[in-house]
Design an enzyme around this catalytic site. Structure first.
Site, PDB file in Angstrom:
ATOM      1  CD  GLN A   1      -2.993  -0.696   2.378  1.00  0.00           C
ATOM      2  OE1 GLN A   1      -3.018  -1.485   3.305  1.00  0.00           O
ATOM      3  NE2 GLN A   1      -3.746   0.405   2.341  1.00  0.00           N
ATOM      4  CG  HIS A   2       0.257   3.592   2.389  1.00  0.00           C
ATOM      5  ND1 HIS A   2      -1.007   4.123   2.494  1.00  0.00           N
ATOM      6  CD2 HIS A   2       0.405   2.743   3.447  1.00  0.00           C
ATOM      7  CE1 HIS A   2      -1.591   3.633   3.578  1.00  0.00           C
ATOM      8  NE2 HIS A   2      -0.777   2.792   4.166  1.00  0.00           N
TER       9      HIS A   2
ATOM     10  CG  ASP B   1      -0.038  -5.149   1.442  1.00  0.00           C
ATOM     11  OD1 ASP B   1      -0.836  -4.272   1.857  1.00  0.00           O
ATOM     12  OD2 ASP B   1       1.185  -5.092   1.658  1.00  0.00           O
TER      13      ASP B   1
END
Length: 365
Positions: free
Chosen positions: A74-75, A227
């Site tokens: 992520q991110h 994820d």
């Protein structure tokens, strides 16, 4: 036999599993590593993710599948120019160079942390994509001038498969500019970074859970997700269940029927991959801590486990504060680890156990 494939593009590696859609039987598996990173600067080239995918796919037997889906770390910030070329290496979720930018963004929105929690369900810290955009705007104006599209790691890999710029609500909810509460982008939050960018054309289309992202070599490509969202869906997490996941990061999360917002910033109010919501707590330091201690002791993973089990609970008073790469929860991006309680009779077993106990207690906090 109809086959489907799942792809996990994590911080450390890309993994592929191929299964029979009717029985769930494992038909093929492959993995390939990503270049290691060292926070506070944690960056990877997206091309390395694709090379890892191709290697993992080959090791899984280069199967012919009916459908494929990508879950990604992520991110992370992937910036493309107008020709969809990668502008610079992707800044990952555990890159903490944008800590000052996170603090500045809190000040720019009325209400500060509470205002952010109400707007997008989360209080941005250095992990969040919007803080990395603010860092890029501040530090690399030439790169910023080339920005045409902003993607997450799983978005970029899906684009390589389909040619379309898409994402899903789960991964989008970790950006700091897509709101699970409003079920849409918050362009007013992106305007806090730069109000001169036409953000509507820069962000990917958010697909619903059952929509197709496109096709790849005859296979349907699903929307994919972050994820943690993929993990929740994969284990069939239901409201009332709680999951604990240990990887490069440590996460604790649950499924909710309602959006959440925590002004303290401890709990991120994400969306999940199915249409519900995923309140989540994340620490930066999990298996990288135990790996570091394993390396110091000069042992393999199995031996580290045996050493830890041989020590009594409490590790003889040896305590490892596991903030080796800074920390996200609590928000201490510049923190380092601390080993306390050392005595002349310290043992390898105690150090191994202190590493595991430090990670677990960090999550329990």
């Amino acid at each position: 036999m109809t086959l489907v494939a799942g792809v996990d593009s994590s911080t450390s590696a890309t993994k592929v599993e191929v299964r029979d859609v009717d029985t769930g039987a494992l038909v093929g598996r492959g993995a390939a590593p990503h270049p290691a990173t060292r926070p506070p600067r944690s960056e990877q080239s997206p091309d390395d993710w694709w090379a890892a995918f191709e290697a993992a796919w080959s090791r899984a037997g280069t199967p012919s599948v009916a459908a494929i889906s990508v879950a990604g770390q992520q991110h992370g910030l992937v910036v493309l120019d107008g020709q969809r070329r990668v502008v610079r290496p992707a800044k990952l979720w555990n890159d903490t160079e944008s800590a000052d930018d996170a603090a500045a963004l809190l000040d720019r929105l009325p209400g500060g942390a509470a205002g952010w929690a109400a707007a997008c369900g989360s209080v941005p810290v250095a992990s969040f994509t919007i803080t990395k955009l603010a860092w890029l705007h501040r530090v690399e104006p030439e790169s910023w001038g080339r920005l045409a599209h902003v993607l997450l790691p799983h978005d970029w890999l899906t684009w390589r498969l389909t040619g379309g710029l898409t994402t899903d609500r789960g991964d989008a909810s970790g950006t700091g500019y897509w709101s699970p509460i409003d079920d849409g982008y918050r362009f007013d939050l992106l305007a806090l970074v730069d109000d001169g960018v036409l953000w509507e054309s820069a962000v990917p289309v958010v697909l619903g859970p059952l929509e197709r992202a496109g096709t790849w070599e005859g296979a349907v490509v699903a929307p994919g997700s972050g994820d943690n969202m993929a993990g929740a869906m994969g284990i069939g997490l239901r409201p009332g269940d709680v999951a604990v996941s240990l990887g490069t990061s440590g996460t604790v999360y649950a499924v909710s029927d309602r959006p959440t917002g925590d002004a303290s910033g401890a709990v991120a109010g994400f969306a999940d991959a199915t249409g519900r919501f995923l309140p989540l707590v994340c620490t930066l330091n999990a298996t990288r801590v135990t790996d570091a201690v394993r390396r110091l002791l000069g042992v393999d993973h199995g031996t580290l486990d045996e050493l830890a089990r041989a020590a009594a609970p409490g590790a003889g008073g040896l305590v490892l504060l596991p903030y080796l790469d800074g920390e996200r929860t609590p928000n201490r991006p510049e923190a380092t680890g601390v080993l306390a309680g050392l005595r002349t009779d310290v043992t390898r077993e105690q150090l191994a156990r202190a590493a595991f106990e430090g990670v677990v207690c960090g999550l329990l906090d």
